[in-house]
Scaffold this active site. Sequence first.
Site, PDB file in Angstrom:
ATOM      1  N   MET A  19       4.071  -5.589  -1.079  1.00 28.66           N
ATOM      2  CA  MET A  19       4.944  -5.324  -2.224  1.00 28.66           C
ATOM      3  C   MET A  19       6.027  -4.319  -1.812  1.00 28.66           C
ATOM      4  SD  MET A  19       3.160  -7.213  -4.157  1.00 28.66           S
ATOM      5  CE  MET A  19       4.049  -7.109  -5.687  1.00 28.66           C
ATOM      6  N   TYR A  23       4.897   1.508  -6.098  1.00 29.65           N
ATOM      7  CA  TYR A  23       4.724   2.376  -7.277  1.00 29.65           C
ATOM      8  C   TYR A  23       6.018   2.429  -8.100  1.00 29.65           C
ATOM      9  CZ  TYR A  23       0.302   4.282  -5.414  1.00 29.65           C
ATOM     10  OH  TYR A  23      -0.972   4.451  -4.955  1.00 29.65           O
ATOM     11  N   GLU A 163      -0.934  -4.783  -0.423  1.00 31.75           N
ATOM     12  CA  GLU A 163      -0.672  -5.758   0.651  1.00 31.75           C
ATOM     13  C   GLU A 163      -1.866  -6.685   0.866  1.00 31.75           C
ATOM     14  OE1 GLU A 163      -0.272  -3.859   4.553  1.00 31.75           O
ATOM     15  OE2 GLU A 163      -1.471  -2.192   3.812  1.00 31.75           O
TER      16      GLU A 163
HETATM   17  P1  TTP Z   1       3.689   1.387   1.144  1.00 33.68           P
HETATM   18  O1  TTP Z   1       3.447  -0.085   1.130  1.00 33.68           O
HETATM   19  O2  TTP Z   1       3.475   2.105   2.409  1.00 33.68           O
HETATM   20  O3  TTP Z   1       5.194   1.686   0.717  1.00 33.68           O
HETATM   21  P2  TTP Z   1       6.026   1.159  -0.506  1.00 33.68           P
HETATM   22  O4  TTP Z   1       5.423  -0.035  -1.126  1.00 33.68           O
HETATM   23  O5  TTP Z   1       6.329   2.301  -1.438  1.00 33.68           O
HETATM   24  O6  TTP Z   1       7.410   0.818   0.178  1.00 33.68           O
HETATM   25  P3  TTP Z   1       7.750  -0.367   1.169  1.00 33.68           P
HETATM   26  O7  TTP Z   1       8.661  -1.287   0.417  1.00 33.68           O
HETATM   27  O8  TTP Z   1       8.445   0.300   2.299  1.00 33.68           O
HETATM   28  O9  TTP Z   1       6.475  -1.046   1.589  1.00 33.68           O
HETATM   29  O10 TTP Z   1       2.784   2.065   0.057  1.00 33.68           O
HETATM   30  C1  TTP Z   1       2.432   1.419  -1.160  1.00 33.68           C
HETATM   31  C2  TTP Z   1       2.289   2.457  -2.240  1.00 33.68           C
HETATM   32  O11 TTP Z   1       1.268   3.373  -1.867  1.00 33.68           O
HETATM   33  C3  TTP Z   1       3.530   3.277  -2.420  1.00 33.68           C
HETATM   34  O12 TTP Z   1       4.418   2.673  -3.363  1.00 33.68           O
HETATM   35  C4  TTP Z   1       2.998   4.594  -2.876  1.00 33.68           C
HETATM   36  C5  TTP Z   1       1.609   4.678  -2.289  1.00 33.68           C
HETATM   37  N1  TTP Z   1       1.571   5.611  -1.155  1.00 33.68           N
HETATM   38  C6  TTP Z   1       1.173   6.922  -1.368  1.00 33.68           C
HETATM   39  O13 TTP Z   1       0.827   7.284  -2.487  1.00 33.68           O
HETATM   40  N2  TTP Z   1       1.163   7.776  -0.319  1.00 33.68           N
HETATM   41  C7  TTP Z   1       1.513   7.407   0.933  1.00 33.68           C
HETATM   42  O14 TTP Z   1       1.503   8.231   1.852  1.00 33.68           O
HETATM   43  C8  TTP Z   1       1.915   6.046   1.152  1.00 33.68           C
HETATM   44  C9  TTP Z   1       2.318   5.592   2.521  1.00 33.68           C
HETATM   45  C10 TTP Z   1       1.935   5.200   0.079  1.00 33.68           C
END
Ligand code: TTP
Length: 694
Positions: A19, A23, A163
């Site tokens: 995704m 968040y 994911e």
């Molecule tokens: P990710 O899939 O790492 O990132 P993302 O979805 O925000 O952005 P991207 O489009 O680059 O994939 O993380 C998924 C969610 O998990 C993210 O929205 C917020 C949460 N998260 C945390 O709370 N702390 C963290 O350190 C990470 C990496 C993610």
Amino acid sequence: MPIARPEPQNARVIAHVDMDCFYVQVEQRKQPELRGLPTAVVQYNSWKGGGLIAVSYEARKYGVKRSMRGDEAKNVCPTIQLVQVPVSRGKADLNVYRDAGSERVFPLSSYLDFPRVGPDNLQVTYLHFQIEEGLTWAAKPTLPGVIFILATKGRCERASIDEVYLDLTDAAEQMLSETPPEKLEAIDEEALRSHVLGFSEDFEVANCCSSSSVEDSRGQEEHVRQWLCRSDADHQDKLLACGAIIVAQLRMEVLKETMFTCSAGISHNKMLAKLASGMHKPAQQTIVPSSSVKELLASFPIKKMKQLGGKLGTSLQCDLGVSTVGDLLRFTEEKLQEHYGIRTGTWLWNIARGINGDEVQGRLLPKSHGCGKTFPGPQALRTITSVRFATLNFNVEHWLNELCEELSERIQHDLEKNRRVAHTLTLHARAFKVDGLHTNKKFPSKSCPLRYGTAKIQEDARKLFDFGLREYLSLQNTGWGVTSIAISASKILAVPSGTSSILKFFNGSCPSSTFSKELTDVSAEDHLSKETADASVEDSLSFSTSASVVSSLVREHGANSGILTLESFSMWMQEFLQLVLHGKHSIMDFFRGSNSFCSSSQVCDGNEIYPGANGTESEKQLNYKGDGYQSSHIDIQQSATWRFNVDDVDASVVDELPPEIQQEIREWLHSSKHANTVKRGSTIDRYFSPVKRS
Ligand code: TTP
């Protein structure tokens, strides 16, 4: 340590779907006015505007990064919208994000058909309701959530909160044989927008594309169409083309029904699919044909590889001078094995060549549950129980209790909703020693068998902490500070519904039966997942407890006794659990249904059945014995909770048992009713005999 698995012989199509800024998307769906605006989700801790944990792509254009604090983000992007993570129990409540991936939603289209039924003051377009909430709608059309949509075309493994991996081999094979891309009249635009590594770039470079030009995009789409429809491609690439078309359809379906965008990588193994999914974001997909693997890995930073972000990656950089995955090609397998051991050496040799045989596991639910909290800087916890800082909650016990309560609620919810039982409780922490240097050393993670019920989890977690702390401080008599605590429940197994699985469950062929009698150290890989949660539990015996009780009983008394056959007992338990599942909430209820339950204050004498002990007593107890925790077993008979009178057993209960065991149970009940001394010789009788167990 990573394990090298050879690639299967047959061609595969594996996708990794992730995704986008997840968040943020969840918050934007809740507050549609935020869509298209630079937005970030910030942690509950408001110091300097809170820590950013998710950043929208609009905000990323301004240079806003996840590592920033809110104030910093505002400096680089004054118009940024900062949304606070919901807070519960003084810490982030991630339920809303966790649920967003797997919820079942009302289709927006159907919702719009019944706009007047919905709450008047809300924007109906963006509403979604969980079916479980039991809303009484005139019509309740249901549509699946993200995970359920993605799982429709092949084996699906939920890898984290946002994911999944998909094995689309069968669907792609079927498409190739029935409707190969070159015979399709039209290909979805979304599939034509794919990036094909080693192919799309050639076009972009040759045509100096600027992505904004309509002609350029049309040209690119046409270029991709040619790749997808090549009749002279090898079988693997043809399958990938089919896979790309399928993934594009799935992604569009997800968007249509949940309003979330996602990106994907499509290749012939999990590793390459995962690398590819992050290459073109948001809302795009990338294909990695075999012919492009070498080029992809040649420049891929070693530390960005899964499992190489830590010590192993650092050692490769510092000791072998490796900075990209491709650099590993300089070393023979033997050389890598010499440095890192046989298994890891082979694994490294494989990844350098893009070889990865890991299977996509069919799992839609999380592998573990965990929740944690950090205490940075001055917030570090320095006492176990509240003494001087009572009002500030600067003590370990307070936060352990909070986290355990959350965990307990979460596993209870999982149990009730998904019929899954967690078996291992693990405490992770970070701490420093106050020895003048503030040495930051890894606090040893500890685990033990998990007992259901908030109080029990809290009790065990506290013991795990005490034990870990002793080990951490060793002989030094210094102070300490804890900077993070996390607690997790793992080894989650489905409550078996068939004899063969229940046999496995009890028979030691599954992880649940590898309960250690002692505390166990947790390996570095045993991380908490991103999955954390909330929920509430009565401290009652649920059938989950019964499962672990029974498994412990079988191990303790049944498996080797030759008295009660494991099979017949398992059959009995299978039925038993079914009854519990169908309406009875607990084993206690099950027996209580016949009003046969003796309270712990009642005296139960000879005519007692001991079908098991409650989870508290039957599980291995952790008792600190000076130099460490040892396991001890509390006598099952001490648990009056499980005594009930034979005379009160409802005969209909027996009727519901499997026929092959009914007779035996009846004889046993009969003999128990008519003898003050327990009859010897009946298998179940002897099995449950208090004498035998004492
Ligand atoms: P990710 O899939 O790492 O990132 P993302 O979805 O925000 O952005 P991207 O489009 O680059 O994939 O993380 C998924 C969610 O998990 C993210 O929205 C917020 C949460 N998260 C945390 O709370 N702390 C963290 O350190 C990470 C990496 C993610």
